[in-house]
Scaffold this active site. Structure first.
Site, short mmCIF file in Angstrom:
data_model
loop_
_atom_site.label_atom_id
_atom_site.label_comp_id
_atom_site.label_asym_id
_atom_site.label_seq_id
_atom_site.Cartn_x
_atom_site.Cartn_y
_atom_site.Cartn_z
N HIS A 109 0.83 -1.22 0.00
CA HIS A 109 0.00 0.00 0.00
C HIS A 109 0.85 1.26 0.00
O HIS A 109 1.97 1.29 0.53
CB HIS A 109 -1.00 0.01 1.16
CG HIS A 109 -0.42 0.02 2.54
ND1 HIS A 109 -0.08 1.19 3.19
CD2 HIS A 109 -0.13 -0.97 3.41
CE1 HIS A 109 0.37 0.92 4.39
NE2 HIS A 109 0.36 -0.39 4.55
N ASP A 129 -0.17 4.43 1.12
CA ASP A 129 -0.40 5.45 2.14
C ASP A 129 0.36 5.15 3.42
O ASP A 129 0.81 4.02 3.66
CB ASP A 129 -1.90 5.58 2.45
CG ASP A 129 -2.49 4.32 3.07
OD1 ASP A 129 -2.15 3.21 2.60
OD2 ASP A 129 -3.29 4.43 4.03
N ASP A 172 6.20 1.52 6.22
CA ASP A 172 4.89 0.87 6.19
C ASP A 172 3.99 1.69 5.26
O ASP A 172 3.38 2.64 5.68
CB ASP A 172 4.32 0.81 7.60
CG ASP A 172 2.93 0.20 7.67
OD1 ASP A 172 2.51 -0.44 6.70
OD2 ASP A 172 2.26 0.40 8.71
N GLU A 210 -4.87 1.92 2.90
CA GLU A 210 -4.89 0.74 3.77
C GLU A 210 -4.95 1.15 5.23
O GLU A 210 -5.62 0.49 6.04
CB GLU A 210 -3.64 -0.11 3.50
CG GLU A 210 -3.65 -1.49 4.15
CD GLU A 210 -3.03 -1.50 5.55
OE1 GLU A 210 -3.10 -2.56 6.21
OE2 GLU A 210 -2.48 -0.46 5.99
N GLU A 211 -4.27 2.22 5.57
CA GLU A 211 -4.17 2.62 6.97
C GLU A 211 -5.50 3.11 7.55
O GLU A 211 -5.67 3.11 8.77
CB GLU A 211 -3.10 3.71 7.15
CG GLU A 211 -1.69 3.28 6.79
CD GLU A 211 -1.12 2.24 7.74
OE1 GLU A 211 -1.82 1.86 8.71
OE2 GLU A 211 0.02 1.80 7.51
N ASP A 222 3.68 -6.58 3.78
CA ASP A 222 3.25 -5.50 4.68
C ASP A 222 3.43 -5.88 6.14
O ASP A 222 2.80 -5.32 7.02
CB ASP A 222 1.77 -5.17 4.39
CG ASP A 222 1.30 -3.89 5.05
OD1 ASP A 222 2.15 -3.07 5.41
OD2 ASP A 222 0.07 -3.74 5.22
N HIS A 250 4.25 3.53 12.57
CA HIS A 250 3.27 4.58 12.85
C HIS A 250 3.78 5.65 13.81
O HIS A 250 2.98 6.30 14.48
CB HIS A 250 1.95 4.00 13.38
CG HIS A 250 1.27 3.08 12.43
ND1 HIS A 250 0.01 2.55 12.68
CD2 HIS A 250 1.64 2.58 11.23
CE1 HIS A 250 -0.35 1.77 11.67
NE2 HIS A 250 0.63 1.77 10.78
#
Length: 393
Positions: free
Chosen positions: A66, A68, A128, A162-163, A185, A367
């Site tokens: 992904h 994002d 990520d 995705e997030e 991922d 994150h």
């Protein structure tokens, strides 16, 4: 490049920066030499194909990552490389005195002697899942440069959002005709995940009564108090900070209240489908009980399913798992198969008909400012993808 997604947006992708990044990836994939490359404006996915170079009957395989990044500052990301990490504290930002300290992150000891990509302490890194994108493109580039490695049809898909949990909602499996796929991922070296949470959102709308405090007796209903009462009805131990492995939870994500109005946003998680259904029922019953106590509707509870445990699909089609295990062992890696305490795009895509386990990308502390990527482990992820593709396994 800042490709942070936005859960308040109504567009797909949720941010224009993801569209711009997608078009950059299209050009990158063209430069590599892949075929049938295009950006799908209806769902935000970039697709490309590496045609088979063998006549042998072999499965077609997809690889997904992904574009994002998570809900954390992603503007002006300034990465740097820590070569031959020695196990000590890592200074991310000397001026701001920001450190990734070994005592707070004990898993850092696993990276001694390896090269790490870190942040400047003011942003996340974006590994990520841009690490996954890099690894897929690198593996396809390697396969094109080494035609002696025989493979079937391979496809890649790079998607948005995705997030915020909606990226795969519009994924078009008809445009991705593979037998099985993998999201790249995961986190640390060796992770192979094919069991996720079942997931739902829970929204609690609070309906109070506001009057002057001098005449409030037996009239006022304070939504701040209602919120505390509702949350107290949920099992106190069933929260993320007190659960692990396959234990599910309720999590209060956000809350906003005035005296006469308010809203609480929860997520509900469990790996076991029956326990998941029971948690949703319990959550809804808490609302009914509170309404009975007050003799009126003081709360409205809305529960919506988000995704399901991919294992319910994969357990009957384990070839994708067995192939990945063999690919890791060939690379000298012992597969680390544990349930994900979360979900991936593969959760939804598996239920669309393409079994899609998750493989490590070589990143940790996701994150936030302490996120890092390990170059050595990223190279191993590339090796795993090549091994999966190789029909002469």
């Amino acid at each position: 490049m800042n490709t942070r997604s936005d859960d308040s947006s109504t567009t797909t992708p949720s941010t224009q920066s993801q569209v711009e990044f997608a078009h950059m990836l299209v050009e990158d994939l063209k430069a590599v030499g892949l075929r049938d490359i295009y950006y799908n404006e209806s769902n935000g996915f970039v697709l490309a194909t590496l045609p088979a170079n063998t006549e042998a009957e072999t499965p077609s395989i997809g690889f997904i990552a992904h574009m994002d990044t998570a809900d954390y500052n992603a503007e002006n990301i300034t990465p740097r490389i820590v070569e031959n990490y020695d196990g000590s504290d890592i200074c991310l930002n000397k001026a701001e005195q920001i450190y990734t300290r070994a005592e707070n992150f004990p898993h850092l000891k696993n990276y001694i002697g390896k090269d790490l990509i870190v942040t400047d302490g003011l942003t996340l890194l974006g590994g990520d899942d841009k690490a996954g994108i890099c690894e897929i493109i690198e593996a396809f580039t390697y396969l094109l440069a080494h035609p002696e490695i025989k493979h079937g049809t391979l496809m890649c898909a790079f998607g948005p959002d995705e997030e915020i949990g909606i990226g795969a909602d519009k994924f078009d499996v008809s445009k991705f005709p593979v037998d099985y796929a993998y999201t790249i991922d995961g986190e640390s070296l060796g992770q192979l995940e094919y069991e996720t949470f079942n997931a739902a959102s829970g929204t609690v709308m609070l309906k109070g009564v506001s009057v002057h405090t001098g005449t409030a007796k037996d009239i006022m209903i304070n939504c701040g108090k209602l919120a505390m009462q509702f949350d107290a009805m949920l099992p106190g131990a069933a929260v993320p900070e007190h659960t692990h492995n396959r234990e599910g939870f309720f999590m209060l994500m956000s809350m906003e209240t005035q005296v006469d109005t308010g809203r609480m946003n929860y997520i509900i998680r469990d790996h076991d489908k029956q326990l998941f259904e029971a948690k949703k029922t319990f959550f809804e019953q808490a609302g009914r009980t509170l309404n009975e106590i007050y003799g009126r509707e003081v709360v409205e509870v809305i529960v919506k399913d988000q995704y399901y445990n991919m294992y319910d699909v994969i357990k009957d089609r384990m070839e994708c798992v067995n192939v990945a295990k063999a690919a890791m062992k060939k690379a000298g890696i012992e597969p680390d198969c544990k349930p994900i305490r979360g979900g991936t795009d593969g959760s939804k895509i598996s239920f669309m008909g393409i079994p899609t386990p998750n493989i490590f990308a070589g990143v940790e502390n996701l994150h936030g400012r302490h996120e890092f990527a390990c170059i050595d482990d990223m190279k191993k992820a590339v090796e795993i993808i090549v091994n999966i593709a190789n029909v002469e396994k």
